[in-house]
Design a protein around this motif. Sequence first.
Motif, PDB file in Angstrom:
ATOM      1  N   LYS A  55       0.829  -1.212   0.000  1.00  0.00           N
ATOM      2  CA  LYS A  55       0.000   0.000   0.000  1.00  0.00           C
ATOM      3  C   LYS A  55       0.861   1.259   0.000  1.00  0.00           C
ATOM      4  O   LYS A  55       0.534   2.242  -0.662  1.00  0.00           O
ATOM      5  CB  LYS A  55      -0.920   0.009   1.226  1.00  0.00           C
ATOM      6  N   LEU A  56       1.956   1.211   0.735  1.00  0.00           N
ATOM      7  CA  LEU A  56       2.868   2.358   0.792  1.00  0.00           C
ATOM      8  C   LEU A  56       3.515   2.613  -0.565  1.00  0.00           C
ATOM      9  O   LEU A  56       3.700   3.767  -0.971  1.00  0.00           O
ATOM     10  CB  LEU A  56       3.955   2.082   1.843  1.00  0.00           C
ATOM     11  N   ILE A  57       3.829   1.539  -1.282  1.00  0.00           N
ATOM     12  CA  ILE A  57       4.431   1.673  -2.617  1.00  0.00           C
ATOM     13  C   ILE A  57       3.456   2.347  -3.576  1.00  0.00           C
ATOM     14  O   ILE A  57       3.807   3.292  -4.298  1.00  0.00           O
ATOM     15  CB  ILE A  57       4.849   0.296  -3.167  1.00  0.00           C
ATOM     16  N   LEU A  58       2.218   1.858  -3.575  1.00  0.00           N
ATOM     17  CA  LEU A  58       1.194   2.397  -4.484  1.00  0.00           C
ATOM     18  C   LEU A  58       0.794   3.821  -4.108  1.00  0.00           C
ATOM     19  O   LEU A  58       0.360   4.600  -4.957  1.00  0.00           O
ATOM     20  CB  LEU A  58      -0.032   1.484  -4.482  1.00  0.00           C
ATOM     21  N   LYS A  59       0.959   4.157  -2.844  1.00  0.00           N
ATOM     22  CA  LYS A  59       0.606   5.488  -2.361  1.00  0.00           C
ATOM     23  C   LYS A  59       1.490   6.567  -2.977  1.00  0.00           C
ATOM     24  O   LYS A  59       1.122   7.750  -3.041  1.00  0.00           O
ATOM     25  CB  LYS A  59       0.736   5.518  -0.831  1.00  0.00           C
ATOM     26  N   SER A  60       2.693   6.154  -3.449  1.00  0.00           N
ATOM     27  CA  SER A  60       3.606   7.130  -4.058  1.00  0.00           C
ATOM     28  C   SER A  60       3.010   7.778  -5.299  1.00  0.00           C
ATOM     29  O   SER A  60       3.381   8.888  -5.668  1.00  0.00           O
ATOM     30  CB  SER A  60       4.923   6.444  -4.430  1.00  0.00           C
ATOM     31  N   GLY A  61       2.086   7.061  -5.962  1.00  0.00           N
ATOM     32  CA  GLY A  61       1.372   7.626  -7.106  1.00  0.00           C
ATOM     33  C   GLY A  61       2.006   7.352  -8.449  1.00  0.00           C
ATOM     34  O   GLY A  61       1.320   7.246  -9.471  1.00  0.00           O
ATOM     35  N   SER A  62       3.313   7.211  -8.495  1.00  0.00           N
ATOM     36  CA  SER A  62       3.991   7.013  -9.785  1.00  0.00           C
ATOM     37  C   SER A  62       4.014   5.549 -10.214  1.00  0.00           C
ATOM     38  O   SER A  62       4.251   5.250 -11.381  1.00  0.00           O
ATOM     39  CB  SER A  62       5.427   7.540  -9.702  1.00  0.00           C
ATOM     40  N   ILE A  63       3.761   4.632  -9.286  1.00  0.00           N
ATOM     41  CA  ILE A  63       3.779   3.204  -9.593  1.00  0.00           C
ATOM     42  C   ILE A  63       2.367   2.647  -9.475  1.00  0.00           C
ATOM     43  O   ILE A  63       1.723   2.754  -8.433  1.00  0.00           O
ATOM     44  CB  ILE A  63       4.717   2.449  -8.630  1.00  0.00           C
ATOM     45  N   LYS A  64       1.904   2.070 -10.588  1.00  0.00           N
ATOM     46  CA  LYS A  64       0.553   1.495 -10.593  1.00  0.00           C
ATOM     47  C   LYS A  64       0.606   0.013 -10.230  1.00  0.00           C
ATOM     48  O   LYS A  64       1.619  -0.646 -10.420  1.00  0.00           O
ATOM     49  CB  LYS A  64      -0.077   1.670 -11.977  1.00  0.00           C
ATOM     50  N   LYS A  65      -0.527  -0.493  -9.741  1.00  0.00           N
ATOM     51  CA  LYS A  65      -0.595  -1.880  -9.296  1.00  0.00           C
ATOM     52  C   LYS A  65      -0.259  -2.860 -10.416  1.00  0.00           C
ATOM     53  O   LYS A  65       0.428  -3.863 -10.203  1.00  0.00           O
ATOM     54  CB  LYS A  65      -1.990  -2.188  -8.730  1.00  0.00           C
ATOM     55  N   VAL A  66      -0.708  -2.564 -11.640  1.00  0.00           N
ATOM     56  CA  VAL A  66      -0.469  -3.473 -12.771  1.00  0.00           C
ATOM     57  C   VAL A  66       1.009  -3.495 -13.158  1.00  0.00           C
ATOM     58  O   VAL A  66       1.473  -4.440 -13.804  1.00  0.00           O
ATOM     59  CB  VAL A  66      -1.322  -3.077 -13.997  1.00  0.00           C
ATOM     60  N   GLN A  67       1.751  -2.439 -12.782  1.00  0.00           N
ATOM     61  CA  GLN A  67       3.174  -2.365 -13.124  1.00  0.00           C
ATOM     62  C   GLN A  67       4.065  -3.022 -12.071  1.00  0.00           C
ATOM     63  O   GLN A  67       5.204  -3.392 -12.360  1.00  0.00           O
ATOM     64  CB  GLN A  67       3.606  -0.894 -13.254  1.00  0.00           C
TER      65      GLN A  67
END
Length: 514
Positions: A55-67
């Motif tokens: 969740k913290l990774i995705l929260k950065s905004g630049s990295i999407k879940k599919v990536q």
Amino acid sequence: MANHQKDFLFVLIKSLSKSEKRQFKIFASRLETSSNTKFIELFNILDKSETYDEKLILKSGSIKKVQLSNLKSYLYKQILVSIRLNIPSQNIRYQLREQIDFAVILYNKGLYRQSLKILDKTKQQALENDEKYMAYEIVEFEKLIESQYITRSIQGRADELVIQAKELNYRNTISSKLSNLSLQLYGIMLKTGYVKSDEEYKYIDDYFNRHIAKLDESKFGFREKYWFYNANLWRSFLVQDFLASYKFAYKWVQLFYDNPNMIYLNPVFFLKGNHYFLESLYMLKYTSNFKKYLTLLEETIADPRFPVNDNIASLSFLYVYNNKLNLHILEGTFDESEYLIPEILEKLKIHSEHLDEHHEMLFFYKIASIYFGNEKYNECINYLDKIINNKNLSMREDLMCFARLLSLIAHYELGKDYYLENHLKSTYKFLIKMNDLHEVQKEIIKFLRNLNNFYPADIKKEFKKMHARFVELEKNTYEKRAFLYLDIISWLESKIENRKIADIIKEKAKLNSR
């Protein structure tokens, strides 16, 4: 404690040293890809995080879940590439592998003579360092080049390569057979434990002799000797032949000291051999040699030439401190050993990712034994509870068993009759479930169950009866190992003579000093 459920990428990043992280960032900055910024950002997020949190990774905004999945795989690979490019030049295996890669490049460019020249030089280095598998790979590559192209390099080259290939293949086959035997014996140890009867002893002996019947030790090189001693050691451990385990562990260790360059090329094998050798000395209570070789091991590890990496550092800690505790337990110098406990607990945290639960629990058992010897029974029980309450030690029922038995004795010493009764019941149930319950364990539980039924005036007499019984059991080949986990005889003697157990063990250590 190692947690193998953690994300592999996260664990890899956390294992990097400061210099490795710096090298990776320099390496990554040279990569010109569309995902360059994203994978560096992912690296930075994970590097700063205490735990893996998607969740913290995705929260950065630049990295999407599919990536994320592909990005993690790419980052993992690039970190390994970066480390590979910065491996110390003294690592001979990487040097040899690099030279083989160079030879392949030259071969693919049609520069056959140059390729053969590199291969011949690399082959000599491989043979000098007993890297026979790599040497065989080189010979096979040389055969490929010679069979496809007219090089006119050496007259009779074909015969020379065929002879080399046969010799290397033979030696590699021997090494493989012996390493297979060693692994199979270790597998038997994990599955069924030590032999418990003459029938089991005969089965192991026949199994072992069948596999080494046609081998000629006089023709062995370094690696064949290493695996031969290794296999013999596991056979002797299985049948509880401590003299044989001492003999082959000594040969294993001496093989390295006779070939010092192999210590630095194969540090893990060297460390393991020393550990098994010290364990054999501990079983035989050979104190003087134990001290000598423990000191020698520490001096070798401290040598600037001795390789340093996370795995070797963890193994060095494990084997050195394990045997430092063993030495104090062997000598009965419990009061001198407590300084080791905070050091061990701190190092367990540092090396947590590289040690399994079994080794951590083994440290706890020995720490508990130290506290027991110092008559600090509450501290002893606290560490034993860490083992008893651990639900993941199914592979080491013996450790769990003796932790429970030592806990019972500690409760008895504290005079906690209510807790002793409860522990007796739970321990008895646990022992019944054990698949390899020994006579020693049965006698201990039976004796402790009856202690409260004796009249005070009769207790010392009962202690003497049990002492005589255990002295007889200690002579039994299939029971004597239990006394290395729990020195019940010295404890009984301390109760009979109204003396400290530490003093009893110290006196025995002086008498047994060799």
